[in-house]
Design a protein around this motif. Structure first.
Motif, PDB file in Angstrom:
ATOM      1  N   GLU A  31     -32.911  20.960 -19.608  1.00 50.71           N
ATOM      2  CA  GLU A  31     -32.164  19.697 -19.584  1.00 50.71           C
ATOM      3  C   GLU A  31     -31.293  19.521 -20.822  1.00 50.71           C
ATOM      4  OE1 GLU A  31     -32.105  17.394 -17.083  1.00 50.71           O
ATOM      5  OE2 GLU A  31     -33.150  18.956 -15.971  1.00 50.71           O
ATOM      6  N   TRP A  32     -31.275  20.523 -21.700  1.00 51.89           N
ATOM      7  CA  TRP A  32     -30.525  20.414 -22.954  1.00 51.89           C
ATOM      8  C   TRP A  32     -29.174  21.109 -22.811  1.00 51.89           C
ATOM      9  CZ3 TRP A  32     -35.504  19.259 -22.996  1.00 51.89           C
ATOM     10  CH2 TRP A  32     -35.991  18.362 -23.966  1.00 51.89           C
ATOM     11  N   PHE A  33     -28.118  20.429 -23.273  1.00 52.32           N
ATOM     12  CA  PHE A  33     -26.745  20.915 -23.114  1.00 52.32           C
ATOM     13  C   PHE A  33     -26.169  21.359 -24.461  1.00 52.32           C
ATOM     14  CE2 PHE A  33     -22.324  19.748 -23.939  1.00 52.32           C
ATOM     15  CZ  PHE A  33     -21.666  20.574 -23.043  1.00 52.32           C
ATOM     16  N   SER A  34     -25.331  22.397 -24.441  1.00 52.49           N
ATOM     17  CA  SER A  34     -24.634  22.842 -25.640  1.00 52.49           C
ATOM     18  C   SER A  34     -23.128  22.872 -25.405  1.00 52.49           C
ATOM     19  CB  SER A  34     -25.091  24.240 -26.054  1.00 52.49           C
ATOM     20  OG  SER A  34     -24.270  24.730 -27.102  1.00 52.49           O
ATOM     21  N   ALA A  35     -22.389  22.332 -26.382  1.00 49.68           N
ATOM     22  CA  ALA A  35     -20.923  22.416 -26.361  1.00 49.68           C
ATOM     23  C   ALA A  35     -20.442  23.645 -27.129  1.00 49.68           C
ATOM     24  CB  ALA A  35     -20.318  21.154 -26.968  1.00 49.68           C
ATOM     25  N   GLY A  36     -21.377  24.482 -27.573  1.00 48.85           N
ATOM     26  CA  GLY A  36     -21.001  25.693 -28.290  1.00 48.85           C
ATOM     27  C   GLY A  36     -20.875  25.505 -29.789  1.00 48.85           C
TER      28      GLY A  36
END
Length: 523
Positions: free
Chosen positions: A394-399
């Protein structure tokens, strides 16, 4: 079936029109609307779109400079359930065509200034010929366009008979493409509403505030930081200048008693670089909160901002189009934690800092930043593989790369895509940029890696000089030598170029496009 119990901004505006009909709702330099007037225009816009066969769930594009009409467009499509696709006004014609067709837009609203650009690609667009609307400020629209004001005036004054589910999309915002082709970020009404409530809770927004939107209204920053004030019935001022003029900004903030503004570091550099006699002309005591966002602010800049605005709280935000607001560096932490983006805001889960294998790294070690927030986007439009690749659970990364210090504060290092590998060593451009920015001659700087036969990549700096300094080989060498005691020798740029302000490629939000610099200089 309604899935979400959240109301959306169309409903909020309708309630304010009933409770505060004569209170100022939104304005720009040319126009002002009370909540009653704003609500009426938003109703008519929703109905006008429906009349073009653009109904709930259908997409429409908007291409315009900053102007108050953006506020009624966003509120109007919230009422009608349509999905707004804002287009950055700096986009090239090919980029506009890609966004319009990729998102499947059924209509397009543009400012008169962009009609010629639209006409040059009109045969490529999949929009019906009858569905082009032009905002033309009293002039007759170009041939083939509907006049925006007449289009609205011809509609009923009734609230649209649509119950919009807040779990449905409100906008599809295409990323700036700092690292490649833009992706359509699908954001729902409830994700924005969560952002608004958490912004209010974290920063203490008041109904007596007045926020000014300087960032492009087609950018997520302005949607994030305008409507929280609307939610509390505070007015919103849209700063409608084609380019940022620091003195005009100060005069406008003074004249309209602005209390909150969100700016990028470039804006603050321009403001603090003004001559003292200019800065002293304006009364800015109404400003109580300043936000730094969209790019990291350097220590020297923060100190200059705090000196110029001594009565204002300085906040620094980290977030993304996809995740919303993730961290805040609060005013009380600015001096102790300069260089930090702060800690998680109240209302989000703990940040995970992960290595390439997805393992949590130790404090002080650099890893990729993953966040879980109630403001997370729904998906990348028609790109399920890229949506899945952006998440770990459920964790998001924008880089973005960061580390957490021993006190739980996060320090943004750089974007993963911008990392330079020279002689087998990893170098984050932001570290070199920070060191160079401390030199008195440097107004702004970007550092990139260029192909090198021996080292793999050689570090190259692109520098904008402050007024009073002239480009020279001697100054280049002085800048390089100034770094010898600040960073490791392998991180010192092998080469430096001086450029003017207009030659530094940026996104609409003011971020430097390192990718464009790599292309320009042979990367």
């Amino acid at each position: 079936m309604i899935v979400s119990r959240w109301v959306h901004m169309g409903t909020v505006l309708n309630r304010h029109a009933a409770a505060f009909p004569d209170k100022l709702g939104c304005q720009d330099k040319a126009k002002s609307f009370t909540f009653a007037e704003w609500n009426l225009r938003a109703r008519r816009l929703a109905l006008a779109l429906a009349g073009l066969n653009c109904g709930p769930g259908d997409r429409f594009a908007v291409l315009a400079y900053n102007r108050v009409e953006w506020m009624e467009i966003y509120a109007g499509c919230a009422k009608g359930g349509q999905v707004c696709v804002p287009i950055m006004f700096r986009s090239a014609s090919a980029e506009i065509a890609y966004i319009v067709n990729n998102s499947g837009c059924k209509a397009l609203i543009c400012e008169r200034s962009f009609a010629r650009t639209i006409d040059s690609i009109r045969t490529e667009l999949l929009i019906p010929e009858t569905n082009y609307i032009c905002i033309s400020d009293g002039e007759a629209p170009p041939k083939g366009y509907i006049a925006y004001e007449e289009w609205l005036a011809g509609q009923s004054a009734d609230e649209p008979d649509v119950l919009v589910d807040a779990s449905k999309p409100w906008t599809i915002m295409y990323t700036s493409g700092t690292t490649g082709k833009p992706k359509g970020v699908v954001r729902t009404h409830e994700s924005f509403m969560a952002m608004y409530y958490l912004h209010i809770a974290n920063m203490g927004v008041r109904s007596t505030d007045k926020a000014m939107m300087v960032m492009p209204m087609c950018h997520v920053n302005s949607i994030f930081y305008s409507f929280p004030y609307t939610l509390l019935s505070a007015p919103v001022f849209v700063y409608n200048e084609l380019s940022f003029d620091p003195e005009d900004f100060l005069e406008t903030a003074d004249r309209h008693s602005i209390t909150f503004v969100s700016l990028v570091p470039t804006h603050y550099v321009m403001i603090t670089s003004l001559p003292d006699e200019v800065k002293e002309e304006y009364n800015l005591t109404a400003i109580r909160q300043l936000l730094v966002s969209s790019a990291p602010a350097r220590k020297s800049l923060k100190l200059a901002v705090m000196e110029f605005f001594p009565g204002a709280e300085l906040w620094e935000a980290y977030g993304s189009t996809e995740a919303g607001l993730v961290t805040l560096c609060r005013p009380e932490d600015q001096m102790q934690k300069i260089g930090s983006i702060g800690r998680e805001i109240f209302g989000v889960d703990v940040i995970k800092v992960l290595d390439e294998q997805g393992n949590q790294v130790s404090d002080g070690e650099v890893g990729e930043l993953y966040a879980r927030t109630p403001m997370l986007f729904k998906e990348y439009w028609n790109q399920p593989e890229k949506t899945a690749a952006a998440f770990r659970g459920e964790w998001f990364s924008a880089g973005d790369m960061c580390y957490r210090d021993e006190d739980g504060f996060y320090v943004l290092v750089d974007r993963k895509a911008n990392m330079i590998i020279t002689g087998g060593e990893n170098v984050f451009p932001s570290e070199v940029e920070q060191a160079l920015a401390n030199h008195e001659a440097v107004k702004d700087v970007a550092v990139i890696g260029l192909p090198h036969e021996k080292w793999g990549e050689a570090i190259h700096a692109v520098v904008i000089l402050r007024s009073g300094f002239e480009p020279s080989a001697r100054l280049k060498e002085e800048l390089r030598r100034s770094l010898w005691t600040k960073i490791a020798r392998y991180k010192v740029p092998k080469s430096i170029d001086f450029v003017g302000d207009d030659d530094m490629p940026r996104t609409g939000a003011g971020k430097i496009l390192h990718r464009k610099l790599r292309e320009k200089y042979g990367g």
